[in-house]
Design a protein around this motif. Structure first.
Motif, short mmCIF file in Angstrom:
data_model
loop_
_atom_site.label_atom_id
_atom_site.label_comp_id
_atom_site.label_asym_id
_atom_site.label_seq_id
_atom_site.Cartn_x
_atom_site.Cartn_y
_atom_site.Cartn_z
N UNK A 47 0.83 -1.21 0.00
CA UNK A 47 0.00 0.00 0.00
C UNK A 47 0.86 1.26 0.00
N UNK A 48 1.94 1.24 0.79
CA UNK A 48 2.84 2.41 0.84
C UNK A 48 3.49 2.63 -0.52
N UNK A 49 3.97 1.55 -1.13
CA UNK A 49 4.60 1.68 -2.45
C UNK A 49 3.59 2.15 -3.50
N UNK A 50 2.33 1.70 -3.35
CA UNK A 50 1.30 2.15 -4.29
C UNK A 50 1.11 3.66 -4.20
N UNK A 51 1.15 4.19 -2.98
CA UNK A 51 1.04 5.65 -2.80
C UNK A 51 2.23 6.35 -3.44
N UNK A 52 3.43 5.80 -3.22
CA UNK A 52 4.64 6.44 -3.74
C UNK A 52 4.67 6.48 -5.27
N UNK A 53 4.26 5.37 -5.91
CA UNK A 53 4.32 5.35 -7.38
C UNK A 53 3.14 6.09 -8.01
N UNK A 54 2.07 6.29 -7.23
CA UNK A 54 0.88 6.93 -7.79
C UNK A 54 0.81 8.42 -7.50
N UNK A 55 1.52 8.88 -6.46
CA UNK A 55 1.44 10.30 -6.07
C UNK A 55 1.84 11.24 -7.21
N UNK A 56 2.94 10.98 -7.93
CA UNK A 56 3.28 11.89 -9.04
C UNK A 56 2.18 11.96 -10.09
N UNK A 57 1.52 10.83 -10.36
CA UNK A 57 0.45 10.83 -11.36
C UNK A 57 -0.74 11.63 -10.89
N UNK A 58 -1.03 11.57 -9.58
CA UNK A 58 -2.14 12.37 -9.03
C UNK A 58 -1.81 13.86 -9.14
N UNK A 59 -0.55 14.21 -8.81
CA UNK A 59 -0.15 15.61 -8.87
C UNK A 59 -0.20 16.15 -10.29
N UNK A 60 0.12 15.27 -11.26
CA UNK A 60 0.13 15.70 -12.66
C UNK A 60 -1.25 15.62 -13.30
N UNK A 61 -2.22 15.11 -12.56
CA UNK A 61 -3.57 14.99 -13.10
C UNK A 61 -3.81 13.75 -13.91
N UNK A 62 -2.84 12.83 -13.94
CA UNK A 62 -3.01 11.61 -14.71
C UNK A 62 -3.80 10.54 -13.97
N UNK A 63 -3.99 10.70 -12.66
CA UNK A 63 -4.73 9.72 -11.85
C UNK A 63 -5.65 10.48 -10.92
N UNK A 64 -6.91 10.12 -10.90
CA UNK A 64 -7.89 10.82 -10.06
C UNK A 64 -7.80 10.36 -8.62
N UNK A 65 -8.48 11.09 -7.74
CA UNK A 65 -8.52 10.71 -6.33
C UNK A 65 -9.14 9.35 -6.10
N UNK A 66 -10.31 9.05 -6.70
CA UNK A 66 -10.87 7.69 -6.54
C UNK A 66 -9.93 6.61 -7.07
#
Length: 451
Positions: A136-155
């Motif tokens: 779960x922690x690694x999922x946050x780390x690899x997904x956070x840049x995509x969320x910041x760039x708008x490539x991945x939504x909050x849900x």
């Protein structure tokens, strides 16, 4: 018995958890890949690490304890049985305390092994939980840049973070399934050691049973037959499957015609029981043994035993009622047929005194006498309708006064078309058998034709 029960855990505790975990893993990884493929790759890596690390740790830390539990449990059971069986002697000799101490030592050893196994399983489960958090922690780390760039939504972020936790909840059963697999495999190995495979003939070749009894034809014919018990000659190099160099039966000739009553006598140790077991193919034989025109070497042992049946010295009776102890010989028999066959073997009055077919016989026939057990065994043979019936020492353990009556009832109960090979250390009343043969030094010689 415990090992046989352990084998039944294979589908429930091994196959089902592994299949469920594999299915959930595949579906979850594919689903996360549609949301954000780097998170799916991270999840797959963590699952693979969990499978290797947790299962490997359980194998290293718990395998030895798991292998030792069943033998330790058996030794504890033996110690308790010995203590209870000889309690009067132990008390009389003042040795009860030492016997109790031996039981306590074996109980302590078993408890330590169980604790070690439980500790290994707990450690494996803890490792899986740690890796679930890491996923779960690694999922946050690899997904956070995509969320910041708008490539991945909050849900979407919620999905890639929470799915690993759900997957690992199911995945915790994998180390437990691996532990169960080790126990099942150890049980199977012990059963294989205790019940080695025995070939259908002296070459050790196994043949599938057809389910069809070979026709008796003009009878049984044995020419120059030799037989021995497996392992009698450890230097023979046969591994117990072939006939050793010094067999118990040597160059034996015998003919058993349909409907014939044949008595084989001999002193103890001359091979009478060996002959009985060779006739029904419980032992490998060398030489020419035929049922009718068919060589026994060409038949499956189970098919031979559909034509030639055996009533042993100590018949096996199950801890069930009389009905069930008879029905496995012919499960379609009616109560009337069962009562009739018991009447034929001289147990009609006894059956009525016991209250009918529902009366129990006790564990291994503890509630019946030796003669009654032999009569029940003969009733099975009559129900099965073997063309040839071998009676091995039916008067063993029976009082001398009752021996003649038992032999008379047994031989008169058998149908006129059934051949009987009666193996006994005593003579039978006149007029009950057609021929008398003596077994001496592994060979048969005819004494007389009595009728």
């Amino acid at each position: 018995v415990d090992d046989v029960d352990e084998l039944q855990n294979l589908p429930l505790r091994v196959v089902l958890p592994l299949v469920s975990s594999a299915a959930v893993t595949v579906v979850s990884v594919v689903f996360v890949a549609f949301v954000w493929w780097p998170a799916a790759l991270t999840l797959l890596t963590c699952l693979a690490a969990a499978a290797v690390i947790a299962t490997g740790w359980g194998w290293v830390s718990g395998a030895r304890a798991e292998r030792s539990i069943a033998p330790l449990r058996g030794r504890l059971a033996d110690a308790v049985a010995d203590h209870l069986g000889s309690l009067d002697v132990l008390v009389a000799c003042g040795a009860e305390a030492s016997s109790r101490a031996r039981i306590q030592q074996r109980d302590d050893a078993l408890r330590r092994a169980v604790v070690r196994r439980a500790a290994a399983q707990a450690a494996s489960t803890a490792l899986v939980s740690l890796l679930a958090g890491a996923a779960s922690v690694l999922a946050v780390l690899v997904s956070a840049p995509a969320v910041a760039a708008g490539g991945l939504s909050g849900p979407g972020l919620g999905v890639v973070v929470l799915v690993p936790m759900a997957v690992f909840e199911v995945f915790t059963t994998v180390p437990l399934a691996a532990s169960a697999w080790r126990q099942v495999r150890a049980a199977a190995d012990r059963i294989a050691e205790a019940v080695p495979a025995v070939g259908d003939d002296a070459t050790g070749e196994l043949r599938p049973a057809t389910g069809t009894p070979p026709a008796l034809g003009d009878g049984l014919h044995l020419r120059a037959v030799s037989a021995s018990w497996p392992g009698d000659d450890p230097d023979s190099g046969t591994g117990g499957d072939a006939v050793p160099a010094t067999p118990v039966l040597r160059d034996l000739d015998l003919d058993v015609r349909p409907g014939e009553r044949l008595l084989v006598v001999g002193s103890s140790g001359t091979g009478k029981t060996t002959l009985a077991h060779a006739l029904v193919r419980f032992l490998p034989v060398a030489g020419d043994y035929r049922i009718g025109s068919l060589p026994v070497s060409s038949l499956a042992a189970d098919d031979v035993r559909r034509t030639v049946g055996l009533c042993e010295q100590q018949p096996m009776l199950f801890d069930e009622d009389i009905r069930q102890n008879l029905l496995f010989a012919r499960d379609t028999a009616t109560d009337a047929e069962l009562e009739d066959v018991l009447e034929r073997v001289g147990l009609g009055g006894w059956l009525r005194e016991r209250g009918g077919l529902d009366a129990r016989v006790g564990e291994r026939g503890a509630l019946v006498s030796g003669g009654q057990a032999q009569r029940i065994a003969l009733a099975r043979g009559i129900l099965h309708d073997f063309p040839v019936l071998v009676l091995d020492e039916p008067t063993a353990g029976v009082d001398a006064d009752a021996s003649d009556a038992l032999l008379t009832d047994l031989l008169q109960a058998v149908g006129p078309d059934q051949a009987v090979v009666l193996i006994s250390h005593v003579r039978v009343p006149d007029g009950l058998v057609d021929r008398v043969l003596r077994l001496d030094d592994g060979r048969l010689t005819e004494i007389s034709a009595t009728r």
